[in-house]
Scaffold this active site. Sequence first.
Site, PDB file in Angstrom:
ATOM      1  N   LYS A  29     105.626  28.351  18.395  1.00  0.00           N
ATOM      2  CA  LYS A  29     106.384  28.201  19.654  1.00  0.00           C
ATOM      3  C   LYS A  29     107.818  27.772  19.343  1.00  0.00           C
ATOM      4  CE  LYS A  29     103.157  29.295  22.593  1.00  0.00           C
ATOM      5  NZ  LYS A  29     103.302  30.562  23.361  1.00  0.00           N
ATOM      6  N   GLY A 113     116.698  20.775  24.253  1.00  0.00           N
ATOM      7  CA  GLY A 113     116.120  19.516  23.789  1.00  0.00           C
ATOM      8  C   GLY A 113     116.164  19.359  22.274  1.00  0.00           C
ATOM      9  N   GLU A 116     119.332  17.839  21.742  1.00  0.00           N
ATOM     10  CA  GLU A 116     119.271  16.447  22.221  1.00  0.00           C
ATOM     11  C   GLU A 116     118.631  15.544  21.161  1.00  0.00           C
ATOM     12  OE1 GLU A 116     117.498  17.479  26.122  1.00  0.00           O
ATOM     13  OE2 GLU A 116     119.361  16.707  26.977  1.00  0.00           O
ATOM     14  N   GLU A 136     120.322  25.428  29.252  1.00  0.00           N
ATOM     15  CA  GLU A 136     119.929  24.887  30.558  1.00  0.00           C
ATOM     16  C   GLU A 136     120.752  25.525  31.679  1.00  0.00           C
ATOM     17  OE1 GLU A 136     120.326  23.178  27.792  1.00  0.00           O
ATOM     18  OE2 GLU A 136     118.915  21.494  27.664  1.00  0.00           O
TER      19      GLU A 136
HETATM   20  C1  1HE Z   1     108.946  29.003  23.819  1.00  0.00           C
HETATM   21  C2  1HE Z   1     110.233  28.412  23.813  1.00  0.00           C
HETATM   22  C3  1HE Z   1     110.478  27.364  24.742  1.00  0.00           C
HETATM   23  C4  1HE Z   1     110.212  29.957  22.307  1.00  0.00           C
HETATM   24  N1  1HE Z   1     109.473  27.011  25.568  1.00  0.00           N
HETATM   25  N2  1HE Z   1     107.990  28.619  24.657  1.00  0.00           N
HETATM   26  N3  1HE Z   1     115.034  26.477  25.487  1.00  0.00           N
HETATM   27  C5  1HE Z   1     115.403  27.770  25.604  1.00  0.00           C
HETATM   28  O1  1HE Z   1     115.795  28.260  26.653  1.00  0.00           O
HETATM   29  C6  1HE Z   1     115.276  28.598  24.348  1.00  0.00           C
HETATM   30  C7  1HE Z   1     114.227  29.661  24.545  1.00  0.00           C
HETATM   31  N4  1HE Z   1     113.884  30.304  23.284  1.00  0.00           N
HETATM   32  C8  1HE Z   1     114.636  31.304  22.726  1.00  0.00           C
HETATM   33  O2  1HE Z   1     115.714  31.643  23.187  1.00  0.00           O
HETATM   34  C9  1HE Z   1     114.074  31.971  21.501  1.00  0.00           C
HETATM   35  O3  1HE Z   1     112.673  31.713  21.463  1.00  0.00           O
HETATM   36  C10 1HE Z   1     114.709  31.474  20.159  1.00  0.00           C
HETATM   37  C11 1HE Z   1     116.127  32.038  20.050  1.00  0.00           C
HETATM   38  C12 1HE Z   1     114.706  29.965  20.040  1.00  0.00           C
HETATM   39  C13 1HE Z   1     113.849  32.033  18.974  1.00  0.00           C
HETATM   40  O4  1HE Z   1     113.715  33.433  19.083  1.00  0.00           O
HETATM   41  P1  1HE Z   1     112.541  34.173  18.265  1.00  0.00           P
HETATM   42  O5  1HE Z   1     112.764  35.661  18.456  1.00  0.00           O
HETATM   43  O6  1HE Z   1     112.461  33.644  16.880  1.00  0.00           O
HETATM   44  O7  1HE Z   1     111.149  33.738  18.980  1.00  0.00           O
HETATM   45  P2  1HE Z   1     110.514  34.237  20.361  1.00  0.00           P
HETATM   46  O8  1HE Z   1     109.807  35.550  20.141  1.00  0.00           O
HETATM   47  O9  1HE Z   1     111.496  34.190  21.482  1.00  0.00           O
HETATM   48  O10 1HE Z   1     109.445  33.110  20.679  1.00  0.00           O
HETATM   49  C14 1HE Z   1     108.215  32.986  19.955  1.00  0.00           C
HETATM   50  C15 1HE Z   1     107.212  32.291  20.856  1.00  0.00           C
HETATM   51  O11 1HE Z   1     107.708  30.979  21.157  1.00  0.00           O
HETATM   52  C16 1HE Z   1     107.042  32.979  22.205  1.00  0.00           C
HETATM   53  O12 1HE Z   1     105.736  32.721  22.637  1.00  0.00           O
HETATM   54  P3  1HE Z   1     104.546  33.842  22.508  1.00  0.00           P
HETATM   55  O13 1HE Z   1     103.348  33.126  23.044  1.00  0.00           O
HETATM   56  O14 1HE Z   1     105.024  34.998  23.342  1.00  0.00           O
HETATM   57  O15 1HE Z   1     104.473  34.167  21.043  1.00  0.00           O
HETATM   58  C17 1HE Z   1     108.003  32.214  23.102  1.00  0.00           C
HETATM   59  O16 1HE Z   1     107.656  32.292  24.475  1.00  0.00           O
HETATM   60  C18 1HE Z   1     107.819  30.813  22.572  1.00  0.00           C
HETATM   61  N5  1HE Z   1     108.957  29.955  22.873  1.00  0.00           N
HETATM   62  N6  1HE Z   1     110.998  29.018  22.876  1.00  0.00           N
HETATM   63  C19 1HE Z   1     108.271  27.631  25.512  1.00  0.00           C
HETATM   64  N7  1HE Z   1     111.646  26.728  24.804  1.00  0.00           N
HETATM   65  C20 1HE Z   1     114.625  17.311  27.984  1.00  0.00           C
HETATM   66  S1  1HE Z   1     115.252  18.584  28.844  1.00  0.00           S
HETATM   67  C21 1HE Z   1     115.655  19.825  27.705  1.00  0.00           C
HETATM   68  C22 1HE Z   1     115.806  21.139  28.424  1.00  0.00           C
HETATM   69  C23 1HE Z   1     115.768  22.281  27.467  1.00  0.00           C
HETATM   70  O17 1HE Z   1     115.522  22.154  26.303  1.00  0.00           O
HETATM   71  S2  1HE Z   1     116.119  23.793  28.169  1.00  0.00           S
HETATM   72  C24 1HE Z   1     116.243  24.879  26.817  1.00  0.00           C
HETATM   73  C25 1HE Z   1     114.933  25.567  26.578  1.00  0.00           C
END
Ligand code: 1HE
Length: 261
Positions: A29, A113, A116, A136
């Site tokens: 994840k 996060g 963070e 975000e």
């Molecule tokens: C996730 C998450 C996640 C990946 N929550 N499941 N964060 C974001 O908005 C970032 C979202 N993530 C991404 O943009 C990409 O995943 C990455 C650039 C980080 C990595 O890309 P990649 O191609 O290596 O991986 P992927 O194919 O996107 O993800 C692999 C799996 O991880 C996939 O799940 P699967 O079950 O389909 O295999 C994704 O759904 C999962 N995954 N990131 C849940 N964030 C205290 S408040 C803080 C507020 C925040 O942090 S908001 C920012 C959230």
Amino acid sequence: MQEIKSPTTSIQLEIRDEILLVAINRPEKRNAFNDDLILGIERVFENIPSQVRCAIIYGLGKHFSAGLDLSELKEQDAIQGLHHSRMWHRVLEKVQFGTVPVVAVLHGAVVGGGLELASACHIRVAETSTFYALPEGQRGIFVGGGASVRVPKLIGIARMTDMMLTGRVYKAEEGERIGMAQYLVEEGQGLEKGIELAKKIASNAGMTNYALMHVLPKIIDSCQNEGLLIESLTAAIAQSAPEAKERLKDFIEGRAKKVGE
Ligand code: 1HE
């Protein structure tokens, strides 16, 4: 090398001499933080073994962390969201204001996060694959894990505002230039660099490390008059410790390393 028990399978722990290695272990994840993982971080930093003098935190797999696990967020109402954000604040305060300095070793995504957590650590080492973002803004939410307080202290308010308004992503080189990380190293070299730095940190006087972790942030948040007074009081306490006297004597008598050695 000593294995120690981890509070969750999403974290691996290891002690090497005086250094605690904390590995985030949810690569499938992208090391996204669900509650089990962030509460695991809290338990680790509440229970730092007494022989440990510095900690290193890093991510397993291709990324440091993709931030909050978004699948847990979608069901929350406002009051649950408030408590959730305050829980993150509590945990990251334990990282920032615990018993030992923490070095973050970064690679791949350092996002939301994840940034963070990285900004609650005391110094950051970035490998060349590192990229920083605060998505975000694009997700229609706001930072909730302390970014609005800690990130502007690293890069300034204008850069953080830009990151959230426009979705700007900073790459590793730019990130080091603007202050996200203090060290930039080749891919795969981060942990080695982190351990080298942690050994130096571990060899400092305990009072100096305490003052840097606990007093310097208070001084930064104070007005000038208060800050200068707190500085003088801290300096007086630090220099009167027997360990400081010993170190000063070693230098005067030619036994201590010179600057840069
Ligand atoms: C996730 C998450 C996640 C990946 N929550 N499941 N964060 C974001 O908005 C970032 C979202 N993530 C991404 O943009 C990409 O995943 C990455 C650039 C980080 C990595 O890309 P990649 O191609 O290596 O991986 P992927 O194919 O996107 O993800 C692999 C799996 O991880 C996939 O799940 P699967 O079950 O389909 O295999 C994704 O759904 C999962 N995954 N990131 C849940 N964030 C205290 S408040 C803080 C507020 C925040 O942090 S908001 C920012 C959230």
